[in-house]
Write an enzyme that holds these catalytic residues in place. Structure first.
Site, PDB file in Angstrom:
ATOM      1  N   ASP A   1      32.235 -22.134 -27.246  1.00 14.08           N
ATOM      2  CA  ASP A   1      33.074 -21.335 -28.153  1.00 14.08           C
ATOM      3  C   ASP A   1      33.906 -20.322 -27.375  1.00 14.08           C
ATOM      4  O   ASP A   1      35.104 -20.151 -27.627  1.00 14.08           O
ATOM      5  CB  ASP A   1      32.233 -20.672 -29.259  1.00 14.08           C
TER       6      ASP A   1
ATOM      7  N   ASP B   1      36.031 -33.912 -26.665  1.00 16.89           N
ATOM      8  CA  ASP B   1      37.020 -34.411 -27.629  1.00 16.89           C
ATOM      9  C   ASP B   1      37.835 -33.232 -28.168  1.00 16.89           C
ATOM     10  O   ASP B   1      39.073 -33.257 -28.202  1.00 16.89           O
ATOM     11  CB  ASP B   1      36.264 -35.120 -28.771  1.00 16.89           C
TER      12      ASP B   1
ATOM     13  N   TYR C   1      28.153 -38.742 -30.245  1.00 17.25           N
ATOM     14  CA  TYR C   1      28.886 -39.968 -30.565  1.00 17.25           C
ATOM     15  C   TYR C   1      28.031 -41.215 -30.321  1.00 17.25           C
ATOM     16  O   TYR C   1      28.526 -42.329 -30.402  1.00 17.25           O
ATOM     17  CB  TYR C   1      30.170 -40.066 -29.730  1.00 17.25           C
TER      18      TYR C   1
ATOM     19  N   LYS D   1      26.599 -25.578 -24.675  1.00 20.40           N
ATOM     20  CA  LYS D   1      26.174 -24.633 -25.713  1.00 20.40           C
ATOM     21  C   LYS D   1      24.674 -24.416 -25.515  1.00 20.40           C
ATOM     22  O   LYS D   1      23.858 -24.530 -26.434  1.00 20.40           O
ATOM     23  CB  LYS D   1      26.503 -25.227 -27.102  1.00 20.40           C
TER      24      LYS D   1
END
Ligand code: NAI
Length: 339
Positions: A207, A231, A123, A174
């Site tokens: 995930d 988010d 972002y 991740k």
């Protein structure tokens, strides 16, 4: 007397703001509302989505209650939410998701808080098109992850856990694929965890974390993660407890704090008077806690939970077929506060 910058927002914003103000005022806490506009409403009136008066008001008052703002998808102006978070360095986005009694949801034991890094990551807004023959043939976006940014958000999450008596912090990343950006976040997570031996620490790949939140949300306590993952996971957490109409978020910086509903301006139901005001009211609860008004905060939370548990004055997102309006739900909450 507290002076608060109040931004009624776009879409359902003005409707839920009216409801939230009514409920907060029912507690008797002395508040002067400094009303300002931003987003679509400001663009239409002043030709800019973030007028100087709004920025000045927040700079002066240091506390804001903000309803959702419309951000055009694809082109158009940059998100005012993101600009406000970056301008005032509101680095910690704290989003609690606690089950409400009385709702038909798959789990009744959700009690987790997402602490989302709010100023960096994907972002950061560093992106561009690569054009050929006058049209975009590719787009690139840069993820910014700094040591300082990771340290302050992860340390905030551990300190928060300690302060409010939570037991575990899960770092979500991740790092198997994004070895630098997510890798750095995880590495710093492990370093900071050593400073808080009293708080349990673990980590999850994002995930798998999403799947586990859906299968067994009770295992999560505090989740700390980067901007985009936070988010998404915090919206997922909202879904677990009954939908976006229920969850609030605090954007905390060193100098200022802004409180808001997690959801957006809901253009599909704007103007119909049926938006659930609870998320913005719960944002008001977080704001009152920040202001040291603990009794008022507890009274509102108890009233919201009681109205939802009884189920007779709740908006249709919580009870399909209900004809209860936004203002009727707010009035039921006010009545509980005053009873
Ligand atoms: P959204 O959160 O506005 O709506 C998603 C779905 O949830 C819709 O079906 C909506 O009716 C429902 N919903 C949301 N809030 C509700 C409430 N209080 N009561 C009952 N139902 C509710 O997300 P969407 O449609 O993706 O975004 C709409 C606009 O809001 C976009 O311009 C987006 O950029 C903006 N947005 C602003 C945010 C903010 O100001 N913090 C956060 C998220 C989106």
């Amino acid at each position: 007397m507290h002076t608060i910058t109040l931004i009624p927002g776009d879409g359902i914003g003005p409707e839920i703001t009216e409801a939230a103000v009514k409920v907060i005022e029912a507690t008797g806490v002395p508040i002067r509302w400094d009303r300002q506009i931003a987003g679509r409403a400001a663009l239409d009136k002043y030709g800019t989505p973030l007028p100087d008066d709004t920025l000045e008001s927040f700079r002066r008052n240091k506390v804001a209650l903000k309803a959702p703002l419309t951000t055009p998808v694809g082109g158009g102006y940059r998100s005012v939410n993101v600009t406000l978070r970056q301008t005032f360095d509101l680095f910690a986005n704290v989003r609690p998701a606690l089950s409400f009694e009385g709702l038909e949801v798959p789990y009744h034991d959700v009690n987790l808080v997402t602490v989302r890094e709010n100023t960096e990551g994907l972002y950061a807004g560093v992106e561009h098109f690569i054009n050929a023959e006058g049209k975009p043939i590719a787009a690139e976006s840069i993820t910014i992850v700094t040591r300082a940014g990771c340290e302050r958000i992860i340390d905030y999450a551990f300190r928060y856990a300690k302060q409010v008596g939570r037991k575990k912090v899960t770092v979500v990343h991740k790092a198997n694929i994004l070895k630098c950006t997510s890798g750095l976040f995880l590495e710093i997570g492990r370093e900071i965890a050593e400073r808080y031996p009293e708080i349990e620490f673990d980590d999850r790949i994002v995930d798998a974390c999403a799947m586990q939140m859906v299968m067994n949300p009770g295992q999560f306590d505090v989740i700390v993660t980067t901007n985009l993952f936070g988010d998404i996971l915090s919206d997922l957490a909202s879904g677990l407890i009954g939908g976006l109409g229920l969850t609030a978020g605090a954007n905390i910086g060193k100098e200022a704090a802004m409180f808001e509903a997690v959801h957006g301006s809901a253009p599909d139901i704007a103007g119909k008077g049926i938006a659930n005001p609870s998320a913005l009211i719960m944002a008001g609860v977080m704001m009152l806690e920040h202001l040291g008004e603990q009794t008022a905060a507890r009274n509102i939370e108890r009233a919201v939970r009681s109205v939802i548990r009884e189920g007779t004055h709740v908006t249709p997102d919580l009870k399909p077929g209900s004809s209860c309006t936004t203002q009727e739900m707010a009035e039921a909450i006010v009545a509980k506060i005053q009873s």
